[in-house]
Design a protein around this motif. Structure first.
Motif, PDB file in Angstrom:
ATOM      1  N   GLU A 158      31.612 -55.387  10.543  1.00  0.00           N
ATOM      2  CA  GLU A 158      30.644 -55.280  11.679  1.00  0.00           C
ATOM      3  C   GLU A 158      31.659 -55.614  13.143  1.00  0.00           C
ATOM      4  O   GLU A 158      31.549 -55.350  14.045  1.00  0.00           O
ATOM      5  N   GLY A 161      33.385 -53.022  14.276  1.00  0.00           N
ATOM      6  CA  GLY A 161      32.468 -52.286  15.059  1.00  0.00           C
ATOM      7  C   GLY A 161      32.208 -52.732  16.428  1.00  0.00           C
ATOM      8  O   GLY A 161      32.279 -51.829  17.362  1.00  0.00           O
ATOM      9  N   TYR A 165      33.313 -51.028  20.026  1.00  0.00           N
ATOM     10  CA  TYR A 165      32.252 -50.903  21.262  1.00  0.00           C
ATOM     11  C   TYR A 165      32.741 -51.473  22.418  1.00  0.00           C
ATOM     12  O   TYR A 165      32.666 -50.724  23.475  1.00  0.00           O
ATOM     13  N   GLY A 209      32.032 -47.808  16.080  1.00  0.00           N
ATOM     14  CA  GLY A 209      31.670 -48.558  17.212  1.00  0.00           C
ATOM     15  C   GLY A 209      32.035 -48.080  18.532  1.00  0.00           C
ATOM     16  O   GLY A 209      31.167 -48.054  19.400  1.00  0.00           O
ATOM     17  N   ILE A 212      29.752 -45.242  19.333  1.00  0.00           N
ATOM     18  CA  ILE A 212      28.181 -45.698  19.398  1.00  0.00           C
ATOM     19  C   ILE A 212      28.336 -45.881  21.202  1.00  0.00           C
ATOM     20  O   ILE A 212      27.218 -45.703  21.708  1.00  0.00           O
ATOM     21  N   PHE A 223      22.668 -52.936  18.365  1.00  0.00           N
ATOM     22  CA  PHE A 223      24.268 -52.464  17.896  1.00  0.00           C
ATOM     23  C   PHE A 223      24.135 -52.588  16.048  1.00  0.00           C
ATOM     24  O   PHE A 223      24.517 -51.803  15.675  1.00  0.00           O
ATOM     25  N   ASP A 224      23.645 -53.936  15.820  1.00  0.00           N
ATOM     26  CA  ASP A 224      23.848 -54.150  14.413  1.00  0.00           C
ATOM     27  C   ASP A 224      23.022 -53.207  13.523  1.00  0.00           C
ATOM     28  O   ASP A 224      23.737 -52.534  12.790  1.00  0.00           O
ATOM     29  N   PHE A 227      24.841 -49.758  13.896  1.00  0.00           N
ATOM     30  CA  PHE A 227      26.098 -49.549  13.511  1.00  0.00           C
ATOM     31  C   PHE A 227      25.842 -49.589  11.767  1.00  0.00           C
ATOM     32  O   PHE A 227      26.363 -48.575  11.014  1.00  0.00           O
ATOM     33  N   TYR A 231      26.806 -46.294   9.277  1.00  0.00           N
ATOM     34  CA  TYR A 231      28.173 -46.796   8.166  1.00  0.00           C
ATOM     35  C   TYR A 231      27.492 -46.619   6.905  1.00  0.00           C
ATOM     36  O   TYR A 231      28.328 -46.087   6.029  1.00  0.00           O
TER      37      TYR A 231
END
Ligand SMILES: [Zn+2]
Length: 282
Positions: A158, A161, A165, A209, A212, A223-224, A227, A231
């Motif tokens: 993450e 990611g 981003y 990331g 997105i 985002f979490d 993502f 994923y």
């Protein structure tokens, strides 16, 4: 009475003296979190490599060069601002045994000279990406429920990611530039299922990331969600399904866009798309 006056004067002098010392102490504790980098408690850190800082490392006001340090600090602050983290103190450890960058649950980040030297050899994007990755760990430390998954590499993937981003939002919209910066980061990868994920898994997380970021603005929590939603679909879901539901908080357009990369992302994660091909993606 005379004695009392003398006593009060003495108290005043002591008070003034004490203020001076405590100000000085505050100043030095702002510069350096503890007496030596090697004494930092690794249990409170998320780090780029497995070892802490060496016994002969020491605090410095800049590392590698003033201009490289300034660049790092700029990217660090920019990433903190993008992810709404406000001021995140950044410290520098110099000398031998400093091939590391660490993000501490205490709310600060420490960069080692050897790591910055090495990243600098790969170019500015490498520095920008690792800076954002470490800030992402601050997001995770400071926000309960992020990461929302608990598989072994969730935290690191993450952070990659978030790194992708950031790079797309604040650094470059040219994928080749972005990918070249990432070449350095994956030299820090571990084997499959290690805490940092395999190099191929990390590449796919970074790419996701970045994608997105191309089509929307997300809060850290959104985002979490987004993502991991994608994923999980292309990596943990095993077989790619022909159609997946649009998750909450994503526009129809963005969902279509990200979905159109599922097969590519899956092939990046499996290693079917090589490192060289990765850099040349559109
Ligand atoms: Zn990390």
């Amino acid at each position: 009475m005379k004695n009392l006056t003398k006593f009060l004067m003495l108290l005043t002098i002591l008070a003034v003296f004490q203020n001076c010392t405590s100000d000085e102490n505050q100043e030095s504790s702002l510069d350096f979190p503890q007496d030596s980098p090697s004494n930092l408690n690794m249990h409170d850190a998320d780090h780029a490599t497995v070892q802490g800082f060496g016994p002969n490392s020491y605090w410095a006001s800049y590392i590698v060069s003033q201009s490289v340090t300034n660049f790092l600090k700029g990217q660090h602050d920019n990433a903190a601002s993008l992810f709404g983290m406000g001021n995140v103190p950044l410290y520098y450890a110099a000398g031998p045994g400093t091939f590391n960058a660490l993000s501490f649950s205490g709310g600060y980040v420490v960069w080692g000279e050897e790591l910055l030297q090495n990243a600098n050899g790969y170019g500015n994007t490498a520095i920008a990406y690792v800076a954002a990755h470490e800030i992402a760990h601050q997001v995770q430390f400071r926000t309960s429920g992020i990461p929302s998954r608990n598989h072994v590499s969730a935290t690191e993937l993450e952070a990659d990611g978030f790194g992708g981003y950031y790079i797309r939002k604040r650094y470059t919209s040219n994928w080749t530039t972005a990918a070249q910066g990432y070449n350095f980061a994956q030299t820090l990868a571990g084997p499959v299922n290690s805490s940092h994920g395999s190099a191929a898994q990390r590449r796919s997380a970074y790419r996701l990331g970045y994608l997105i970021a191309e089509n929307g603005n997300y809060s850290n929590r959104n985002f979490d969600n987004v993502f991991f939603y994608y994923y999980d679909q292309y990596v943990l879901g095993g077989q790619l399904r022909s159609e997946i539901q649009k998750p909450e908080g994503v526009s129809f357009e963005a969902h279509q866009y990200i979905s159109s990369f599922r097969e590519e992302l899956s092939k990046i994660a499996s290693g079917e798309i090589s490192e060289e091909e990765y850099v040349n993606l559109n």
